[in-house]
Design an enzyme around this catalytic site. Structure first.
Site, PDB file in Angstrom:
ATOM      1  CG  HIS A  11      -0.319   0.133   2.537  1.00  0.00           C
ATOM      2  ND1 HIS A  11      -0.088   1.334   3.155  1.00  0.00           N
ATOM      3  CD2 HIS A  11       0.135  -0.811   3.369  1.00  0.00           C
ATOM      4  CE1 HIS A  11       0.484   1.121   4.328  1.00  0.00           C
ATOM      5  NE2 HIS A  11       0.635  -0.179   4.480  1.00  0.00           N
ATOM      6  CG  HIS A 131       9.253  -3.737   5.793  1.00  0.00           C
ATOM      7  ND1 HIS A 131       8.372  -3.518   4.754  1.00  0.00           N
ATOM      8  CD2 HIS A 131       8.765  -3.010   6.828  1.00  0.00           C
ATOM      9  CE1 HIS A 131       7.407  -2.706   5.149  1.00  0.00           C
ATOM     10  NE2 HIS A 131       7.627  -2.389   6.411  1.00  0.00           N
ATOM     11  CG  ASP A 337       4.750  -0.023   4.044  1.00  0.00           C
ATOM     12  OD1 ASP A 337       5.333  -0.021   5.152  1.00  0.00           O
ATOM     13  OD2 ASP A 337       4.223  -1.037   3.556  1.00  0.00           O
ATOM     14  NE  ARG A 525      -2.136  15.581  13.747  1.00  0.00           N
ATOM     15  CZ  ARG A 525      -2.370  15.908  12.470  1.00  0.00           C
ATOM     16  NH1 ARG A 525      -1.371  16.072  11.634  1.00  0.00           N
ATOM     17  NH2 ARG A 525      -3.600  16.074  12.046  1.00  0.00           N
TER      18      ARG A 525
END
Length: 611
Positions: A11, A131, A337, A525
């Site tokens: 993804h 990874h 990712d 945030r």
């Protein structure tokens, strides 16, 4: 030396280009295809990176992929064998895809590259990183540290779900790992699924929902789901999960433990969902705090780098920072990712090719994360005219003055400037902006502009030189990856009746002088805005500050629900016309909604309005 990094086929595929150790360009494929979380080979992102770097594929020394598919396939087979005959349906669905595509990924990549450079032997130029090493590299090498401990946490890579590494100069070594099926990322994803949100994209909704609830299920999670040790190591009780061999994250035992089936998407949120969110957020925070404490003791490093999808949980990051076990902390802004593409390229450059590293003499090596495409004023004007836009072209000073005045007057502004950001956050170049002092703005943005859940909080962009005057933080936070609380003297004292409210009803209360960016627990945030990395955005906030006395703007990504952040001027115009954004500042073009073609406006609104 040029290294092209690629992440794909799971993804959020992406590409990144490194030239002599310097990050030149990086972008997600979704921004070009307009397909959210596009997982296909990032053909357009690769094309962009090469163009930005002034290179052809023939001039690339290595193409680096972000993980090793054979190791993933090994994990798939061993998992199904361990649980057989359970999970045969899931295995039957997964195996054809692996045999058709993922198992022969090297050939697939080589064919994609040969289609552009057919006479080049890409088989000798393809390299594969692991990874979690890609994640760790993406965190350490762009950081401002010569040495650092590196913690990566996500769902799962090949086998690893959590890893601890130490970086020194251009060397980076993973020292410890926790392996599948025991995963903090998958534990959090299970609750994401159970509370009715989409796994791999809805985790931040759970984080945002947590302050509305009470962590009443925390002990239940510790008793039945996770055995969390004092050093942060952990094991999950797999009797309650279905992700190893099934088609869902949780199972009937999980449902029984928490008193019912998962919430269906779009069904009204109940107090139980909020309490579940609060509970799993509390567990995640404690697990990560224990991991970072033990990492600080074992490595004796004073700097910490974070990456992996769990590192996008800015509430956790804020608690790690406040605990102070590490003197300094840096989080890769593209921690998921997509950042693996960048990490793979850096891994091959520094570890495989053994090239030296120069520690950035600025804040870090990410160039403010402004690594995507940009459009000069002439091209922006041409594209907007072709789309039917009506606009003025003021000078830089006039553009800033008009936009700051519009913001002070309560207008919602689409801000499209400079290079597109890399990663999940809009950081002032592909942003929707508005006045944080407006108590109705949070609701308006969610329901009328973003078309999303009403509880979702918004981030403040604040001038770095004023951040500690407004928030309980005095460190750089340029990437919205740290949560801090609003200073007490900016808070509004609540009445006794308001204090009795619970759940979503808490949204009815304005909690500070900047209510649009103050969450129900007084958190925000925070993005610190620096003149060195984004002078135009810094100047805009400065002018707003001069008009209002407030050095803060609401900053949310320039997109609507289920769509990627805008990439081109046409994307920006389409979003501007289809929502209740009042003003668009794209390059030196200044557009006002009331001045646009009414028929065109109606067409776009029909396209954007939710069912």
């Amino acid at each position: 030396m040029r290294v092209l990094g690629i992440s794909a086929f799971y993804h959020d595929s992406a590409a990144a280009l490194i030239v002599d150790g310097r990050i030149v360009a990086a972008a997600q494929e979704e921004r070009f295809t307009r397909k959210k979380f596009d997982a296909n080979y990032p053909r357009l992102a690769v094309e962009y990176c090469l163009k930005a770097g002034g290179a052809t594929l023939a001039e690339i020394d290595y193409v680096a992929f972000y993980d090793k598919p054979f190791l993933k396939f090994e994990r798939l087979l061993e998992t199904y064998l361990a649980f057989s005959p359970q999970g045969f349906t899931s295995f039957r669905m997964a195996l054809p895809l692996w045999l058709r595509e993922k198992l022969f990924l090297k050939s697939l990549l080589a064919n994609e590259l040969k289609s552009v450079e057919p006479n080049f032997d890409w088989d000798k130029r393809l390299a594969f990183s692991e990874h979690h090493l890609s994640h760790a590299a993406s965190a350490f090498y762009p950081s401002p540290f010569q040495r650092a401990a590196v913690l990566t946490m996500d769902g799962v890579g090949e086998w690893a779900t959590t890893s601890a590494a130490v970086g020194n100069g251009h060397k980076l070594e993973i020292q410890k790992e926790i392996n599948f099926p025991h995963s903090l990322g998958l534990l959090y994803a299970a609750f994401t699924y159970y509370t009715g949100f989409k796994v791999n994209s809805g985790e931040y909704k759970v984080m945002g929902l947590a302050p509305f609830g009470t962590p009443k299920y925390t002990q239940l999670i510790y008793d039945y789901l996770i055995d969390l040790k004092p050093d942060g190591s952990f094991r999950l009780n797999l009797d309650y999960f279905d992700y190893c061999t099934g088609l869902t994250m949780t199972n009937e035992r999980f449902n029984a433990l928490f008193g019912g089936p998962p919430r269906k998407p779009e069904v009204r949120l109940e107090q139980r969902d909020m309490d579940l969110a609060a509970s799993i957020q509390t567990v995640l925070e404690e697990a990560v705090l224990r991991l970072t404490r033990s990492l600080a003791e074992e490595t004796d490093e004073e700097n910490l780098c974070l990456a992996g999808g769990v590192a996008l949980n800015c509430v956790v990051n804020g608690k790690v920072r406040r605990e102070g076990r590490f003197k300094n902390m840096w989080v890769q802004p593209a921690a998921g990712d997509c950042g693996g593409a960048l990490g793979a390229a850096l891994t091959i450059y520094h570890l495989y090719a053994d090239r030296p590293r120069t520690v950035p003499n600025t804040s870090d090596g990410m160039i403010g994360c402004y690594l995507g495409p940009e459009f000069d004023d002439g091209e922006t004007q041409t594209r907007l005219k072709a789309a039917g836009a009506r606009f003025a072209t003021p000078s830089r000073d006039q553009l800033l003055d008009r936009t700051a005045r519009a913001l002070a007057d309560g207008k919602v502004v689409g801000w499209f400037q400079g290079r597109m950001e890399f990663g999940p956050r809009a950081l002032g170049n592909r942003s929707i902006l508005c006045d944080p002092r407006d108590p109705e703005m949070q609701k308006k943005l969610n329901l009328k502009v973003k078309y999303r859940e009403s509880f979702r909080p918004f981030a403040p962009s604040v001038l770095r030189e004023h951040v500690s005057d407004w928030f309980d933080i005095n460190v750089d936070s340029p990437y919205m990856l740290m949560v801090a609380t609003v200073r007490e003297y900016h808070r509004r004292e609540m009445t006794s009746e308001e204090q009795k409210l619970f759940g979503i009803d808490k949204l009815k209360v304005s909690r500070s002088s900047v209510p649009a960016v103050t969450h129900v627990d007084y958190s925000a945030r925070v993005q610190t805005v620096h003149h060195e990395t984004n002078p135009l955005y810094h100047d805009l906030i400065s002018r707003f500050h001069g008009l209002t006395g407030c050095p803060v703007l609401v900053n949310t990504s320039f997109n609507v629900r289920s769509e990627p952040i805008v990439c081109t001027p046409e994307d920006a115009f389409r979003c501007f016309m289809g929502t209740e954004i009042d003003v668009l500042a794209a390059g030196n073009c200044y557009l006002v909604k009331e001045e646009q073609d009414p028929a065109l406006k109606q067409n776009y609104q029909n396209e954007f309005e939710p069912d």
